[in-house]
Design an enzyme around this catalytic site. Structure first.
Site, PDB file in Angstrom:
ATOM      1  N   TYR A  22       0.839  -1.213   0.000  1.00  0.00           N
ATOM      2  CA  TYR A  22       0.000   0.000   0.000  1.00  0.00           C
ATOM      3  C   TYR A  22       0.869   1.255   0.000  1.00  0.00           C
ATOM      4  O   TYR A  22       0.750   2.097  -0.884  1.00  0.00           O
ATOM      5  CB  TYR A  22      -0.912  -0.035   1.225  1.00  0.00           C
ATOM      6  CG  TYR A  22      -1.926   1.084   1.289  1.00  0.00           C
ATOM      7  CD1 TYR A  22      -3.007   1.128   0.410  1.00  0.00           C
ATOM      8  CD2 TYR A  22      -1.817   2.095   2.241  1.00  0.00           C
ATOM      9  CE1 TYR A  22      -3.952   2.154   0.480  1.00  0.00           C
ATOM     10  CE2 TYR A  22      -2.760   3.116   2.318  1.00  0.00           C
ATOM     11  CZ  TYR A  22      -3.823   3.138   1.425  1.00  0.00           C
ATOM     12  OH  TYR A  22      -4.746   4.151   1.503  1.00  0.00           O
ATOM     13  N   GLY A  68       3.143   1.246  -2.985  1.00  0.00           N
ATOM     14  CA  GLY A  68       2.263   1.314  -4.157  1.00  0.00           C
ATOM     15  C   GLY A  68       1.797   2.747  -4.398  1.00  0.00           C
ATOM     16  O   GLY A  68       1.831   3.256  -5.517  1.00  0.00           O
ATOM     17  N   LYS A  69       1.373   3.417  -3.320  1.00  0.00           N
ATOM     18  CA  LYS A  69       0.908   4.805  -3.457  1.00  0.00           C
ATOM     19  C   LYS A  69       2.068   5.730  -3.807  1.00  0.00           C
ATOM     20  O   LYS A  69       1.887   6.719  -4.520  1.00  0.00           O
ATOM     21  CB  LYS A  69       0.254   5.275  -2.162  1.00  0.00           C
ATOM     22  CG  LYS A  69      -1.097   4.631  -1.879  1.00  0.00           C
ATOM     23  CD  LYS A  69      -2.216   5.222  -2.744  1.00  0.00           C
ATOM     24  CE  LYS A  69      -3.580   4.695  -2.296  1.00  0.00           C
ATOM     25  NZ  LYS A  69      -4.680   5.188  -3.141  1.00  0.00           N
TER      26      LYS A  69
HETATM   27  P1  NAD Z   1     -12.866   1.784   0.038  1.00  0.00           P
HETATM   28  O1  NAD Z   1     -12.199   0.465   0.193  1.00  0.00           O
HETATM   29  O2  NAD Z   1     -14.190   1.990   0.710  1.00  0.00           O
HETATM   30  O3  NAD Z   1     -13.033   2.152  -1.496  1.00  0.00           O
HETATM   31  C1  NAD Z   1     -12.157   1.727  -2.499  1.00  0.00           C
HETATM   32  C2  NAD Z   1     -12.970   1.354  -3.720  1.00  0.00           C
HETATM   33  O4  NAD Z   1     -12.080   0.926  -4.762  1.00  0.00           O
HETATM   34  C3  NAD Z   1     -13.934   0.191  -3.470  1.00  0.00           C
HETATM   35  O5  NAD Z   1     -15.200   0.483  -4.007  1.00  0.00           O
HETATM   36  C4  NAD Z   1     -13.280  -0.980  -4.204  1.00  0.00           C
HETATM   37  O6  NAD Z   1     -14.205  -1.956  -4.615  1.00  0.00           O
HETATM   38  C5  NAD Z   1     -12.577  -0.271  -5.338  1.00  0.00           C
HETATM   39  N1  NAD Z   1     -11.433  -1.003  -5.901  1.00  0.00           N
HETATM   40  C6  NAD Z   1     -10.417  -1.576  -5.236  1.00  0.00           C
HETATM   41  N2  NAD Z   1      -9.558  -2.133  -6.108  1.00  0.00           N
HETATM   42  C7  NAD Z   1     -10.046  -1.874  -7.342  1.00  0.00           C
HETATM   43  C8  NAD Z   1      -9.615  -2.198  -8.657  1.00  0.00           C
HETATM   44  N3  NAD Z   1      -8.499  -2.910  -8.885  1.00  0.00           N
HETATM   45  N4  NAD Z   1     -10.369  -1.786  -9.702  1.00  0.00           N
HETATM   46  C9  NAD Z   1     -11.522  -1.092  -9.503  1.00  0.00           C
HETATM   47  N5  NAD Z   1     -11.983  -0.772  -8.282  1.00  0.00           N
HETATM   48  C10 NAD Z   1     -11.240  -1.155  -7.222  1.00  0.00           C
HETATM   49  O7  NAD Z   1     -11.817   2.867   0.524  1.00  0.00           O
HETATM   50  P2  NAD Z   1     -11.993   4.430   0.827  1.00  0.00           P
HETATM   51  O8  NAD Z   1     -11.816   4.619   2.265  1.00  0.00           O
HETATM   52  O9  NAD Z   1     -13.206   4.952   0.157  1.00  0.00           O
HETATM   53  O10 NAD Z   1     -10.684   4.974   0.087  1.00  0.00           O
HETATM   54  C11 NAD Z   1     -10.741   5.602  -1.185  1.00  0.00           C
HETATM   55  C12 NAD Z   1      -9.358   6.085  -1.565  1.00  0.00           C
HETATM   56  O11 NAD Z   1      -8.866   6.991  -0.574  1.00  0.00           O
HETATM   57  C13 NAD Z   1      -8.315   4.981  -1.704  1.00  0.00           C
HETATM   58  O12 NAD Z   1      -7.477   5.292  -2.814  1.00  0.00           O
HETATM   59  C14 NAD Z   1      -7.522   5.077  -0.427  1.00  0.00           C
HETATM   60  O13 NAD Z   1      -6.199   4.639  -0.588  1.00  0.00           O
HETATM   61  C15 NAD Z   1      -7.591   6.565  -0.120  1.00  0.00           C
HETATM   62  N6  NAD Z   1      -7.440   6.832   1.315  1.00  0.00           N
HETATM   63  C16 NAD Z   1      -8.471   6.608   2.187  1.00  0.00           C
HETATM   64  C17 NAD Z   1      -8.293   6.866   3.548  1.00  0.00           C
HETATM   65  C18 NAD Z   1      -9.411   6.680   4.536  1.00  0.00           C
HETATM   66  O14 NAD Z   1      -9.256   7.069   5.711  1.00  0.00           O
HETATM   67  N7  NAD Z   1     -10.547   6.126   4.160  1.00  0.00           N
HETATM   68  C19 NAD Z   1      -7.048   7.326   4.024  1.00  0.00           C
HETATM   69  C20 NAD Z   1      -6.016   7.519   3.103  1.00  0.00           C
HETATM   70  C21 NAD Z   1      -6.219   7.283   1.747  1.00  0.00           C
END
Ligand code: NAD
Ligand code: UDP
Length: 279
Positions: free
Chosen positions: A176, A179-180
């Site tokens: 993760y 990757g990011k």
């Molecule tokens: P989440 O897991 O609820 O949403 C991620 C979505 O991406 C899901 O709908 C999943 O099905 C989809 N997904 C995963 N792999 C995929 C692929 N290969 N192809 C197509 N769809 C795919 O997570 P979230 O909390 O909504 O996070 C959204 C973004 O924000 C992510 O990029 C995450 O890294 C980033 N982020 C979130 C947080 C947080 O606190 N929630 C913190 C830092 C970064």
């Protein structure tokens, strides 16, 4: 909390951006803004879709493989003429015609991103490459949701965007974190090399409705334990802090970043660190 390190001028690209569709500038055809949201069936993505759909000039396309997201999060939009939902994995190429891309697709919680770490890396690296290739072909602006985890196990507190981080390249979270980091690198290389308009947000802990109750993170753990009438698990009480941001504030921040002039990277979160017994 955002103190931006690098204004877009510091990343000036050698080439002009590719042109969007000529219809965008037509006097006779008023086209809507077409917006792709990858990962739009997830927690933050579905709230972003709700907000974007409020604007009648927006058409929203969601591409999601439903690994951690669900159609249920988008059910109020299914069938709406300005909305389209595609089951799609971003590790495969995607051909759509859009003006903006919010690229969120990636599992965010450790339980899910460690489940298949190789897939997590592919999603971050190949998925971001594909979305950048798409942005390049159609001349779209693209925003990546990166993470505070790019700072790794930070040696500097608090972390502003000029900090390069302290990341273990071979640990169990590396799929993760690293990757990011590669995804961010790709964003800036496409910007410099191909003139793509990019935006990079580094998201901190976000909470709100539609969080996955089993995602193992602190807010959902506390809520789940309270609902199940279990004692709250506390590790090293009072010694750890987190920055929490409510999801509607996060969505506002993402839209302002997309529509503003700065590439980022920019931290989006709560500037206060709530001291509490978090794990
Ligand atoms: P989440 O897991 O609820 O949403 C991620 C979505 O991406 C899901 O709908 C999943 O099905 C989809 N997904 C995963 N792999 C995929 C692929 N290969 N192809 C197509 N769809 C795919 O997570 P979230 O909390 O909504 O996070 C959204 C973004 O924000 C992510 O990029 C995450 O890294 C980033 N982020 C979130 C947080 C947080 O606190 N929630 C913190 C830092 C970064
Ligand atoms: N790509 C995509 N949709 C598009 C255009 C490109 O998914 O509309 C993918 C494409 O399959 C490629 C990646 O984006 O794997 C990078 O594209 P780019 O044109 O930058 O690189 P190239 O195809 O020349 O290697």
């Amino acid at each position: 909390m955002a103190r931006e390190v690098a204004k877009s001028e510091n990343h000036t690209s050698p080439k002009p951006s590719p042109s969007p569709s000529p219809l965008r500038f037509s006097k006779f055809f008023q086209s809507n803004m077409r917006i792709l949201v990858t990962g739009g069936a997830g927690f933050i993505g579905s709230h972003l879709v709700d907000k974007l759909m409020e604007n009648e000039k927006n058409e929203v396309i969601v591409a999601d493989n439903y690994f951690t997201g669900s159609k249920d999060n988008l059910k109020k939009w299914i069938g709406h003429p300005r909305f389209e939902l595609i089951r799609h994995d971003v590790t495969e190429p995607l051909l759509v015609e859009v003006d903006q891309i919010y690229h969120l697709a990636c599992p965010a919680s450790p339980i899910f991103y460690k489940y298949n770490p190789v897939k997590t890396i592919k999603t971050n690296v190949i998925g971001t490459l594909n979305m950048l290739g798409l942005a390049k072909r159609v001349g779209a602006r693209i925003l990546l949701t990166s993470t505070s985890e790019v700072y790794g196990d930070p040696l500097v507190h608090p972390q502003d965007e000029s900090y390069w981080g302290n990341v273990n390249p071979i640990g169990v979270r590396s799929c993760y974190d690293e990757g990011k980091r590669v995804a961010e690198t790709l964003m800036f290389d496409y910007h410099r090399q191909h003139g793509i308009e990019i935006r990079v947000a580094r998201i901190f802990n976000t909470y709100g409705p539609r969080m996955n109750i089993d995602d193992g993170r602190v807010v959902s753990n506390f809520i789940a334990q309270a609902i199940r009438d279990e004692p709250l698990t506390v590790q090293a009480p009072g010694t750890q802090t987190r920055s929490f941001c409510y999801v509607s504030d996060m969505v506002d921040g993402l839209i302002r970043l997309m529509d503003g002039d700065h590439t980022g990277p920019i931290n989006i979160g709560n500037p206060g660190h709530d001291a509490a017994p978090f794990q």
